[in-house]
Scaffold this motif. Sequence first.
Motif, PDB file in Angstrom:
ATOM      1  N   LEU A  11       4.965  -0.463 -17.203  1.00  0.00           N
ATOM      2  CA  LEU A  11       4.632  -0.809 -15.815  1.00  0.00           C
ATOM      3  C   LEU A  11       4.778   0.448 -14.977  1.00  0.00           C
ATOM      4  CD1 LEU A  11       4.015  -3.338 -13.988  1.00  0.00           C
ATOM      5  CD2 LEU A  11       6.467  -3.514 -13.608  1.00  0.00           C
ATOM      6  N   SER A  12       3.813   0.708 -14.128  1.00  0.00           N
ATOM      7  CA  SER A  12       3.912   1.919 -13.309  1.00  0.00           C
ATOM      8  C   SER A  12       3.201   1.710 -11.980  1.00  0.00           C
ATOM      9  CB  SER A  12       3.314   3.122 -14.046  1.00  0.00           C
ATOM     10  OG  SER A  12       1.960   2.881 -14.324  1.00  0.00           O
ATOM     11  N   CYS A  13       3.554   2.559 -11.029  1.00  0.00           N
ATOM     12  CA  CYS A  13       2.816   2.535  -9.769  1.00  0.00           C
ATOM     13  C   CYS A  13       2.553   3.967  -9.337  1.00  0.00           C
ATOM     14  CB  CYS A  13       3.568   1.756  -8.686  1.00  0.00           C
ATOM     15  SG  CYS A  13       5.130   2.471  -8.187  1.00  0.00           S
ATOM     16  N   ARG A  14       1.493   4.142  -8.571  1.00  0.00           N
ATOM     17  CA  ARG A  14       1.072   5.468  -8.130  1.00  0.00           C
ATOM     18  C   ARG A  14       0.806   5.477  -6.631  1.00  0.00           C
ATOM     19  NH1 ARG A  14       3.119   6.900 -11.541  1.00  0.00           N
ATOM     20  NH2 ARG A  14       2.600   7.942 -13.471  1.00  0.00           N
ATOM     21  N   ASN A  15       1.492   6.385  -5.941  1.00  0.00           N
ATOM     22  CA  ASN A  15       1.214   6.663  -4.528  1.00  0.00           C
ATOM     23  C   ASN A  15       1.159   5.406  -3.658  1.00  0.00           C
ATOM     24  OD1 ASN A  15       0.882   9.399  -5.296  1.00  0.00           O
ATOM     25  ND2 ASN A  15      -1.187   8.891  -5.984  1.00  0.00           N
ATOM     26  N   ILE A  16       2.184   4.571  -3.856  1.00  0.00           N
ATOM     27  CA  ILE A  16       2.206   3.311  -3.110  1.00  0.00           C
ATOM     28  C   ILE A  16       2.591   3.552  -1.651  1.00  0.00           C
ATOM     29  CG2 ILE A  16       3.384   1.083  -2.857  1.00  0.00           C
ATOM     30  CD1 ILE A  16       1.500   1.199  -5.277  1.00  0.00           C
ATOM     31  N   VAL A  17       1.747   3.054  -0.764  1.00  0.00           N
ATOM     32  CA  VAL A  17       2.046   3.041   0.665  1.00  0.00           C
ATOM     33  C   VAL A  17       2.097   1.579   1.097  1.00  0.00           C
ATOM     34  CG1 VAL A  17       1.205   3.634   2.975  1.00  0.00           C
ATOM     35  CG2 VAL A  17       0.933   5.261   1.079  1.00  0.00           C
ATOM     36  N   LYS A  18       3.190   1.208   1.773  1.00  0.00           N
ATOM     37  CA  LYS A  18       3.306  -0.168   2.269  1.00  0.00           C
ATOM     38  C   LYS A  18       3.681  -0.155   3.736  1.00  0.00           C
ATOM     39  CE  LYS A  18       3.501  -4.658   2.132  1.00  0.00           C
ATOM     40  NZ  LYS A  18       2.265  -5.446   1.959  1.00  0.00           N
ATOM     41  N   ARG A  19       2.830  -0.800   4.536  1.00  0.00           N
ATOM     42  CA  ARG A  19       3.081  -0.921   5.976  1.00  0.00           C
ATOM     43  C   ARG A  19       3.210  -2.394   6.322  1.00  0.00           C
ATOM     44  NH1 ARG A  19      -0.555   3.382   6.190  1.00  0.00           N
ATOM     45  NH2 ARG A  19      -2.328   1.996   5.905  1.00  0.00           N
ATOM     46  N   TYR A  20       4.097  -2.705   7.226  1.00  0.00           N
ATOM     47  CA  TYR A  20       4.140  -4.053   7.792  1.00  0.00           C
ATOM     48  C   TYR A  20       3.747  -3.926   9.255  1.00  0.00           C
ATOM     49  CZ  TYR A  20       6.838  -5.414   3.662  1.00  0.00           C
ATOM     50  OH  TYR A  20       7.250  -5.657   2.376  1.00  0.00           O
ATOM     51  N   ASP A  21       2.848  -4.788   9.698  1.00  0.00           N
ATOM     52  CA  ASP A  21       2.401  -4.748  11.084  1.00  0.00           C
ATOM     53  C   ASP A  21       2.357  -6.166  11.619  1.00  0.00           C
ATOM     54  OD1 ASP A  21       1.300  -4.291  13.515  1.00  0.00           O
ATOM     55  OD2 ASP A  21      -0.442  -3.173  12.780  1.00  0.00           O
ATOM     56  N   ASP A  22       3.305  -6.499  12.496  1.00  0.00           N
ATOM     57  CA  ASP A  22       3.338  -7.870  13.021  1.00  0.00           C
ATOM     58  C   ASP A  22       2.582  -7.973  14.343  1.00  0.00           C
ATOM     59  OD1 ASP A  22       5.006  -6.615  14.776  1.00  0.00           O
ATOM     60  OD2 ASP A  22       6.833  -7.616  14.117  1.00  0.00           O
ATOM     61  N   GLY A  23       1.804  -6.940  14.661  1.00  0.00           N
ATOM     62  CA  GLY A  23       1.026  -6.963  15.890  1.00  0.00           C
ATOM     63  C   GLY A  23       1.756  -6.290  17.035  1.00  0.00           C
ATOM     64  N   VAL A  24       3.073  -6.266  16.992  1.00  0.00           N
ATOM     65  CA  VAL A  24       3.887  -5.629  18.033  1.00  0.00           C
ATOM     66  C   VAL A  24       4.361  -4.270  17.528  1.00  0.00           C
ATOM     67  CG1 VAL A  24       5.922  -5.875  19.502  1.00  0.00           C
ATOM     68  CG2 VAL A  24       4.694  -7.917  18.707  1.00  0.00           C
ATOM     69  N   ASP A  25       4.882  -4.311  16.328  1.00  0.00           N
ATOM     70  CA  ASP A  25       5.500  -3.139  15.722  1.00  0.00           C
ATOM     71  C   ASP A  25       4.866  -2.881  14.361  1.00  0.00           C
ATOM     72  OD1 ASP A  25       7.323  -1.625  16.903  1.00  0.00           O
ATOM     73  OD2 ASP A  25       9.103  -2.693  16.165  1.00  0.00           O
ATOM     74  N   ALA A  26       4.547  -1.631  14.069  1.00  0.00           N
ATOM     75  CA  ALA A  26       4.088  -1.302  12.714  1.00  0.00           C
ATOM     76  C   ALA A  26       5.148  -0.416  12.076  1.00  0.00           C
ATOM     77  CB  ALA A  26       2.762  -0.570  12.774  1.00  0.00           C
ATOM     78  N   VAL A  27       5.509  -0.728  10.855  1.00  0.00           N
ATOM     79  CA  VAL A  27       6.501   0.085  10.157  1.00  0.00           C
ATOM     80  C   VAL A  27       5.974   0.433   8.767  1.00  0.00           C
ATOM     81  CG1 VAL A  27       7.742  -2.029   9.522  1.00  0.00           C
ATOM     82  CG2 VAL A  27       8.899   0.149   9.295  1.00  0.00           C
ATOM     83  N   THR A  28       6.044   1.736   8.451  1.00  0.00           N
ATOM     84  CA  THR A  28       5.629   2.160   7.122  1.00  0.00           C
ATOM     85  C   THR A  28       6.881   2.273   6.271  1.00  0.00           C
ATOM     86  OG1 THR A  28       3.789   3.372   8.053  1.00  0.00           O
ATOM     87  CG2 THR A  28       4.382   3.919   5.798  1.00  0.00           C
ATOM     88  N   VAL A  29       6.998   1.397   5.284  1.00  0.00           N
ATOM     89  CA  VAL A  29       8.220   1.285   4.499  1.00  0.00           C
ATOM     90  C   VAL A  29       8.169   2.179   3.266  1.00  0.00           C
ATOM     91  CG1 VAL A  29       9.663  -0.332   3.218  1.00  0.00           C
ATOM     92  CG2 VAL A  29       8.605  -1.052   5.340  1.00  0.00           C
TER      93      VAL A  29
END
Length: 233
Positions: A11-29
Motif C-alpha cells: 500500500l502506498s501513497c504519492r504526493n497526497i494533499v488534503k484540504r478541508y473547506d467548510d465554506g468559512v475556513d479552509a485548512v490544508t492538512v
Amino acid sequence: MDTSISNSPVLSCRNIVKRYDDGVDAVTVLRGVSLDIAPGSQIAIVGASGSGKSSLLHILGALDTPNEGDVFFLDHSILSLNRTQQAHLRNKYLGFVYQFHHLLNEFSALENVAMPLLISGEKAAVAMEKASSALDKVGLSHRKKHAPNALSGGERQRTAIARAIVNSPKVVLADEPTGNLDAKTGEQVYELMLSLQADLNMAFAVVTHDLTLAKKMSHQYQLHDGMLQEYKY
Ligand SMILES: Nc1ncnc2c1ncn2[C@@H]1O[C@H](COP(=O)(O)OP(=O)(O)OP(=O)(O)O)[C@@H](O)[C@H]1O
Ligand SMILES: [Mg+2]
C-alpha cells in the motif's frame, strides 16, 4: 487481482494533499505526503493532535479522497476504482482498528468478528469458524459469546483486532487503537499486534500520539506541518 508477495509496497501513497473547506475556513492538512508500506512491515505514524494522522489513514484505506495525489494497492490506483470496487478492496485486503472499537452491542464478539466475512458472502458456518479462530489468536477463546458491552476495554480492542484480521488482510490500519486504554493494557495490545503481524505476515500501520508505543514498531514516521518524515530521535 494478483496479490502475490513481492518487495514492492503493498500500500502506498504519492504526493497526497488534503484540504478541508467548510465554506468559512479552509485548512490544508496534508501538503504532499508520500508513504510506502512494504508487505509485512510495521509502521507507526506519530504527530500532534490535529496534525492529520486520521486523515492520512482514511485516505490510505480508501475511506476518504485526497484533493491531490494518488493511493496504490499493489500497482492499482485506488482512486481510479469506483465505490463498489473500493468497498470490495477494503473488505478483502484491508483491516481497520479504531480508537473506539466500533463493535455492535446487539451482537456477540463472535458475530462481530464474523461480520466482514458475512458481508463478503462467506457461508455462515465458515464465517463463524474463521471468527472463532481469530478470537483464539487474540486470546479471547473464553469470551466469544459475550456482547461487547460485557467486555473490558482491552478485550473490546482485542475483538476489534480479531475482526480486522479475520479476512487475512494484507494491511491492517489502526487509528489510535490504544488511545482509550490504560498504559499497561495499551502495551499488551501493541504486543499482540506485533505478534500477529509476525505470525500472519500482514503489514501494520498504526497511528498513535504515544511515542513509547510507536517505538515498538520497526519504522516510525512523524506528521508535522502537513509533511511526513521519518521520525528522528
Ligand atoms: N471533515 C472535516 N472538516 C473540516 N476539518 C476537518 C475535518 N476532518 C478533520 N478536519 C481538521 O483537519 C485537521 C486534521 O484532523 P485529523 O483528524 O486528521 O487529525 P489527527 O492527527 O488524527 O488528530 P487527533 O490526534 O486529535 O486524532 C484538524 O485540524 C481537524 O479539525
Ligand atoms: Mg485522529
